[in-house]
Structures are given as structure tokens and as C-alpha cells.
Design an enzyme around this catalytic site. Structure first.
Site, short mmCIF file in Angstrom:
data_model
loop_
_atom_site.label_atom_id
_atom_site.label_comp_id
_atom_site.label_asym_id
_atom_site.label_seq_id
_atom_site.Cartn_x
_atom_site.Cartn_y
_atom_site.Cartn_z
N ASP A 231 9.01 74.72 68.04
CA ASP A 231 10.07 76.10 67.22
C ASP A 231 9.23 76.48 69.38
OD1 ASP A 231 11.80 77.94 67.47
OD2 ASP A 231 10.93 78.76 65.09
C1 BGC Z 1 14.16 79.81 67.11
C2 BGC Z 1 15.24 78.82 66.81
C3 BGC Z 1 15.72 78.82 68.57
C4 BGC Z 1 14.68 78.64 69.04
C5 BGC Z 1 15.30 78.88 70.47
C6 BGC Z 1 13.66 80.15 67.95
O1 BGC Z 1 12.99 82.14 68.59
O2 BGC Z 1 13.12 80.13 66.17
O3 BGC Z 1 16.07 78.72 65.91
O4 BGC Z 1 16.12 77.21 68.17
O5 BGC Z 1 14.09 80.46 69.03
O6 BGC Z 1 16.17 80.17 70.94
#
Ligand code: BGC
Length: 760
Positions: A231
Site C-alpha cells: 500500500d
Molecule cells: C490506500 C489504497 C490506495 C492507495 C493509492 C492508500 O492510501 O490505502 O487503497 O489504493 O492509497 O491511492
């Protein structure tokens, strides 16, 4: 172009390899120009494409290219319709192709442990089977278009509070039965191109660095062959993550991680072969995109919007409908109340935000379907984004209701209350909306409440109103879909994929959510959602699986193909469903299994299968399911595997977790015998259940009884003695017999009992 990833890796410098494991910027992976390896783009989903407009430098959530905003996962899950999820996946894949996006970051299949979870609207269910089935269908749909999905957030990511640092303290059985099962089916059936690791720690280790999770479970047990991506910002120590099996850190950090990877290889804390394998997989992902790239793809926004309306229509849940007040007569005088009738809340906040191509306004859509628009009045009733009651608006709404045949109030959770980065603090509607509902209900006995929210709500006003329609965050076409449902153009068929508790305090995680400091103990164990409410015999506000229809269904003829099976076999379950009403409609048939007698603590029932059928009035159909070992098994921590305890199981079929209409019994026999190792401290009672030891123990205890002066035939004393002996450790035989049964005899007995079984 050279497609052999291994050969390409062999030609790379250490610097180039290190670069492949960390992004170029927020949304791109690096390529290696001299080897013709292009840079590819990933973008957020999961219920629409959020492709950042302009530069990819920052994380600009509100600024995306317009794309159809489909219902959020919480809504789509209520459809219980695998085909629909697939269809939405296809539409998402198409738009990614058109926009040259290689991987869509979704779906998310984390379990709704608490209804307070800020991202619950992005997740499917409190039940791992339902969740993983729907995720698998969506992934298959997206990937059928040659675009990758990224199943997220792996794993045990169930709250936003301290999301980047909390440590989920969770027992192995719960981890496997609830939190990993939710990903397992999605990985095995969906075969996502990528899996995204969560921010949090699990039992002391960051998910992005947990070899057990990535290497053992995801790759070895489930056979995942794609790329594990972090993530955004989830990596603590990049070299440790790569060693644990992660391939790609996102977003890029201007070379910082590359340097660390290079150092780790140079000082031999990260074997270069491990890095090579990681890079090989990233290169394979890049070519998967290149090979599946379609040129000149366009998609029809109107078609996509129509699909969004259909999907929303199938997802809306009719929670209550007293005296059949719904559907509305097209000629009725309707007071449409609530600011959300003009400003629908159709999506949650955070990285899942989609810039819609258009938004259906509920008020306009109702006017489209009513036979005479003059019969519809509108009063906003409350001001959005505040909880304060506006008396003038409230009085105006009451007057509008009094002048109408029926009042329809649009209520919901305004912007910012349900969002990534923060959990909800309570489950109530804003105060002004609750007051409005009670006020309107005090002047009219036909009040319909339409709800737009991301997750379960408390409804202290539930008995004041006639009907409740749960629309969730239903996407850009929710206005039209609601008009379809309210006027009966579409027969509601959604079923709750989560329990609505009477009050927040009833929820099993209440006492340990969101934890103390960084530590969150999953104290409720496997008893998440309906598993808990069932076991506690609590009546929730609305149970898991609940949802009404404008027609009625009858269940009959439940048949099992066998009454006995062992755990390598399967059983076929058949049930007949008949539409006994006057409208065509869809019904979700739900199959639950219960272990009738068990030595391990198990839920009263668990969802093991489901199917949605579409029936004309009077039509009937026979639905067939197949259940295998997994439907009867629990996760055995000693075996580190799924295990069925031999015995009787009930197969239950119904239309919700609390409406079971048919039940049949089945004997399931385990082919794995659990070998127990006995020690001095094993209980006599345990040995009495072991056929090899029972006669010996029986004799020893009889002697013991005699030595205690209990006369033969003294049934009462003998019973008491039996109970006392059953709870005694074996070593007690030595001291109570004062050495007559010696330590040596005990050791001999144990070696006999623990000797490996001999086979003839
Ligand atoms: C989120 C993800 C997301 C990623 C890209 C993160 O903060 O938890 O779900 O895909 O950011 O934006």
C-alpha cells in the site's frame, strides 16, 4: 521485443534491478529504456477509475478524469450477484484499457469487523465467503479486459485509526477462518495480477514484511503468481519486505529505497537471487500489460451509466415495508423531503473517490417516472453538512408531508463522515436528519426513509416509519435506480451483506475497537458479525442476509444427494424456489452449515453458498449447490490446516441468516485422525475417550475407587468419583495410589499410548 523476463533481469545492473522494486512516482512503475521495458501506470478504483488528471507527482484525490462511478463495494455486495460484479468489472477493465492503465487498485476485501470502520463502504462484507466470492468475480471481470486488478489490503486491515502503525493481535484460527478466507477465494478464483499489502502490523510484524503471509500463505498455499505491491507508504524496511516476498514498493521515493536495496545486496543482507526473482515478477507484470494492451479502445459512457443504474438497482435493500406502502402509485401525491434528494450522497471519501461522468438527481428521476409531476412536492428539510436543526425547514417539510399521500425522506451520511483515514465515532444519522424523520412521522403515518450511507446505521426512529430503503453509496446512477425501486419499475432484490445491530455497543468488537495505543486485540475471535449475534441469541436491527421484495418466494424440497460422506467427497444440495407473488423478482438463496456437535467452539451457522435467481410470478426453479470439505471444516491450529470433526451437520437454506426455511442433516466423516500426544498432565477424562486406553484407565480407576472405600454398586458415589477422576491429570494416579501405580508405570503407559500406530 524480448519477452523473457529472466534473461532481461540477467542483463540489468544492480541499480536497474533495485529501481524496478520501487515506483517511478505516485502512479507509475519504472521501466528500463535500454532493454525496451516500458514504464506502466496503475490507478485507483475500486468502483470506478480514478486516474489522476495532469502530473503524477502528488496524490491529488479530487482531481481525476471523469469515469463512471459505480456503486461502492458495500452496495454491490448487497446484490449477492456474482455475474453483476463481473459485468461491473468488465466495464472497469474497459475504461482502464481506454486510459492505458495497467492495474486498477481494487477491489478491497477486508472484513467489516466493526461498523465504525471508516472504509467499510469500500469493502464487501462481514462474511469471508461472500466477500471473497464477490471480489473474485469483480477481479475476473476487470482482468477479462487485459487489465490487472490489485486485491487489497492484505490483510487484517479493519480500521483507519492508526492505520499505518496498529498491530492486530489475532489468534491463528481467527486469522485463517475469517480474515484470510476473505482473500483466499479471491486469489484462487480471481488470480489477480497483483495483491496489495496492508499498512498495519499483524502479530508484531508489518503485513508488508510478513513472510508467513506473503511467502507461505499467499504464494505457497494459495498459488499466487503475481506481484505483491505495498500500500502507498506501507513499507518500513524495503530490504526486509523484499526478503519477505514483496516485489514492489509504492509510491516511488526519489531513489531512497533503491539505495537501501543496493546496500542490502552489497552487504549481503539481501541475497541477489531474491532480488532477481522480485524483479523478474515485476517485469512479467509489465509485459502482461504490454501483451494485453488494446489500441484505440473506446467505451460508451451512456452504456456504462446504464450499467451503473442496473447495478445500483440490484444492490438497493428494502429493509422494511409495512403494509406494502411501497411501491408508490405513480399517481400518488408524494412529498419528497431531504436535501439528499437534490444532492445525493453516492460515494465515500478518500482514495476511492471517482469523478463521475454524470450524476442522477433523485428528485428529477422521480419526476421522470411519476404520472403527473404536479403531484410531487419538494422540501429540503435539513441543511447538509451540519447537524443543527433548521426549524423553518423542518416546519416546511411537515407541511409538505401533511399535504401529500405519502412522504419520502432522503437521509444519509454527509461528506467527510465516512472516509479513508478516519473511523466513524457513532452509527447515527446526523441529529437534524433524525429529528426530521421523527417530526415528519409525527404528522404522517406513511413515511418512507431512503438511506445513503456506507455502512450499518442505528435507527432509533425505525418504528416511526413505514418503509426503509437502504441505498448505500450507490454510485452516480443511484438517483435513477432509487426512482425505479420506489415506483416499482425494479423489484428490490438486495440483501444485507452485514448485520445492522440495534446499537453500536452490541457489536462484538465494541470493547476492543480501535484498540489501546497501537495494539488492537481481536478479542471476539471468529465471532464477527452474524456469527456473534447468532451465538448470543441477540436480535439485531436487521440481520445479515436480510432484504425484502415486492413479491414473495416459497422454498421447498430441500434434498441432499447423500446422507453420509467423508471429507474428500462432495454433497449436492438442491432446493426449489417458487415466486408465489404477482410480480417478477429476484431472490438470493442462502446456504448455511452448522456443526451439530463439536468439541471446538463454532458459530451457530456459517454461509457456505448462495445463488441469485430471477423468477416470473408462479415460476419455480431448482437451485443446485455443491458443498465440499471446506463447508464443514474449521481451521485446526495444531494441524495448521482445515479439519472436519466427524459427526452430524445441518445444511440450512433460507432467505436470510434469520429466515431459514429448510434444513437437512448429513454425516461427515473425517479422513484425518487427529493424533493426540499424551503427557503426565493429560486428563484421565481425555484418555477415557481413547479406545486404546479406556479399558486400562477403567481398571485403574476401579482400583482407585476401591482404595477410597467406595463400595461396588454405590452408583451415586461412583458417579461423583467418575466426574472427579475425569478432571484429574494422570500423575494424580501415582500420588493418590501412594506409589502403587508408580512413575515408571506411568511412563510405560505413556510410551504405549504415544507409540506410532502400527499398520498390518
Ligand atoms: C490506500 C489504497 C490506495 C492507495 C493509492 C492508500 O492510501 O490505502 O487503497 O489504493 O492509497 O491511492
Amino acid at each position: 521485443m524480448n519477452r523473457d523476463a529472466r534473461k532481461l533481469v540477467a542483463q540489468m545492473t544492480l541499480e536497474e534491478k533495485a529501481g524496478m522494486c520501487s515506483g517511478l512516482d505516485v502512479w507509475h512503475l519504472k521501466g528500463v529504456e535500454r532493454l525496451d521495458i516500458p514504464s506502466i501506470m496503475v490507478a485507483n478504483g475500486p468502483n470506478g477509475l480514478h486516474k489522476q488528471a495532469g502530473s503524477s507527482e502528488g496524490l491529488n484525490m479530487g482531481n481525476g478524469i471523469p469515469s463512471t462511478c459505480f456503486p461502492s463495494a458495500a452496495a454491490l455486495a448487497s446484490s449477492w450477484n456474482r455475474e453483476l460484479l463481473h459485468e461491473v468489472g468488465v466495464a472497469l477493465g474497459e475504461v482502464c484499457q481506454a486510459e492505458d492503465v495497467a492495474v486498477l487498485l481494487g477491489p478491497g476485501t477486508n472484513i467489516k469487523r466493526s461498523p465504525l470502520g471508516g472504509r467499510n463502504f469500500e469493502y464487501f462484507s462481514e462474511d469471508p465467503y461472500l466477500s471473497s466470492e464477490l471480489a473474485a468475480s469483480q477481479i475476473q471481470g476487470v482482468q477479462s479486459q487485459g487489465v490487472g486488478a490489485s486485491l487489497k489490503h492484505f490483510a487484517v486491515n479493519n480500521q483507519e485509526h492508526r492505520r499505518m502503525s496498529y498491530d492486530a493481535s489475532i489468534d491463528q484460527r481467527t486469522l485463517h477462518e475469517i480474515y484470510l478466507t476473505s482473500f483466499e477465494g479471491a486469489v484462487k478464483k480471481g488470480q489477480p495480477w497483483t495483491v496489495m499489502t496492508a499498512y498495519n502490523k499483524i502479530n508484531g510484524q508489518y503485513a508488508s514484511q510478513k513472510e508467513y503471509l506473503i511467502g507461505d500463505v499467499l504464494r505457497k498455499e494459495w498459488g499466487f503468481d503475481g506481484v505483491v505491491v505495498s500500500d502507498w507508504g506501507a513499507v518500513d524496511q524495503i530490504a526486509d519486505s523484499i526478503a519477505a516476498g514483496l516485489e514492489l514498493e509504492m509510491p516511488g521515493n526519489n531513489g531512497l529505497s533503491e539505495k537501501k536495496i543496493i546496500q542490502a545486496v552489497q552487504n549481503e543482507t539481501l541475497p541477489v537471487e531474491v532480488l532477481d526473482l522480485a524483479v523478474e515478477r515485476v517485469v512479467q507484470l509489465i509485459f502482461r500489460h504490454v501483451d494485453n494492451k488494446k489500441e484505440h479502445v473506446s467505451f460508451d459512457q451512456e452504456d456504462s451509466h446504464r450499467l451503473a443504474r442496473k447495478a445500483a438497482g440490484e444492490s438497493i435493500v428494502l429493509l422494511k415495508n409495512s403494509n406494502g406502502v411501497l411501491p408508490l402509485e405513480k399517481s400518488s401525491k408524494v412529498a419528497i423531503i431531504g436535501a439528499m434528494a437534490q444532492n445525493p450522497k453516492f460515494q465515500g471519501s478518500g482514495s476511492a473517490i471517482v469523478v463521475p461522468t454524470q450524476v442522477d438527481i433523485p428528485l428529477h428521476e422521480m419526476k421522470q417516472l411519476a404520472s403527473n409531476t404536479a403531484n410531487l412536492s419538494y422540501a429540503p428539510g435539513y441543511i447538509l453538512d451540519t447537524e443543527e436543526v433548521d426549524n423553518r425547514l423542518m416546519e416546511e417539510a411537515k407541511r409538505a408531508a401533511e399535504e401529500a399521500d405519502i412522504a419520502v425522506i432522503y437521509a444519509g451520511i454527509p461528506d467527510g463522515f465516512e472516509s479513508e483515514l478516519s473511523d466513524r465515532r457513532h452509527l447515527r444519522l446526523p441529529y437534524n436528519q433524525e429529528q426530521l424523520i421523527e417530526a415528519v412521522a409525527s404528522v404522517h403515518n406513511k413515511v418512507v426513509v431512503v438511506l445513503m450511507n456506507g455502512s450499518a446505521l442505528e435507527m432509533p426512529w425505525v418504528s416511526s416509519v413505514s418503509a426503509i430503503v437502504e441505498a448505500y453509496f450507490g454510485g452516480q446512477a443511484i438517483g435513477g435506480a432509487l426512482a425505479d425501486i420506489l415506483y416499482g419499475e425494479v423489484n428490490p432484490s438486495g440483501k444485507l451483506a452485514e448485520t445492522f445491530p440495534e446499537k453500536l455497543e452490541d457489536n462484538p468488537s465494541f470493547l476492543s475497537f480501535p484498540g489501546e495505543g497501537n495494539r488492537v486485540v481481536y478479542k471476539e475471535g471468529i465471532f464477527v458479525g452474524y456469527r456473534y449475534y447468532d451465538k448470543k441469541k441477540m436480535t439485531p436491527l436487521f440481520p445479515f442476509g436480510h432484504g425484502l421484495s415486492y413479491t414473495t418466494f416459497d422454498y421447498s424440497n430441500l434434498k441432499l444427494s447423500r446422507s453420509h460422506m467423508n471429507d474428500t467427497e462432495t454433497v449436492e444440495v438442491q432446493v426449489t424456489v417458487t415466486n408465489t407473488g404477482t410480480r417478477s423478482g429476484k431472490e438470493t438463496v442462502q446456504v448455511y452449515v452448522k456443526d451439530m456437535v463439536s468439541t471446538v467452539i463454532r458459530p451457530d451457522k456459517e454461509l457456505r453458498e448462495f445463488a441469485k435467481v430471477d423468477l416470473e410470478p408462479g415460476e419455480q426453479t431448482t437451485v443446485t449447490f455443491n458443498l465440499d470439505k471446506r463447508a464443514f471444516a474449521y481451521y485446526n491450529v495444531e494441524l495448521k490446516d482445515w479439519h472436519v470433526e466427524s459427526g452430524e451437520f445441518a445444511v440450512m437454506v433460507g432467505c436470510s441468516s434469520r429466515d431459514i426455511f429448510q434444513q437437512a442433516l448429513l454425516e461427515v466423516e473425517s479422513t484425518v485422525s487427529l493424533r493426540q500426544t499424551y503427557t503426565r498432565n493429560s486428563l484421565l477424562g481425555e484418555l477415557m475417550n481413547n479406545p486404546a486406553a479406556a479399558p486400562m484407565i477403567q481398571a485403574l480407576t476401579q482400583n482407585f475407587q476401591a482404595s477410597m472405600g467406595i463400595a461396588e454398586g454405590d452408583e451415586k458415589m461412583s458417579k461423583i468419583m467418575q466426574a472427579a477422576l475425569g478432571a484429574m491429570p494422570l500423575r494424580s494416579l501415582v500420588s493418590f495410589s501412594q506409589g502403587a501405580f508408580s512413575d515408571e508405570m506411568l511412563e510405560h503407559l505413556l510410551s504405549q499410548l504415544n507409540a506410532p500406530a502400527t499398520h498390518s
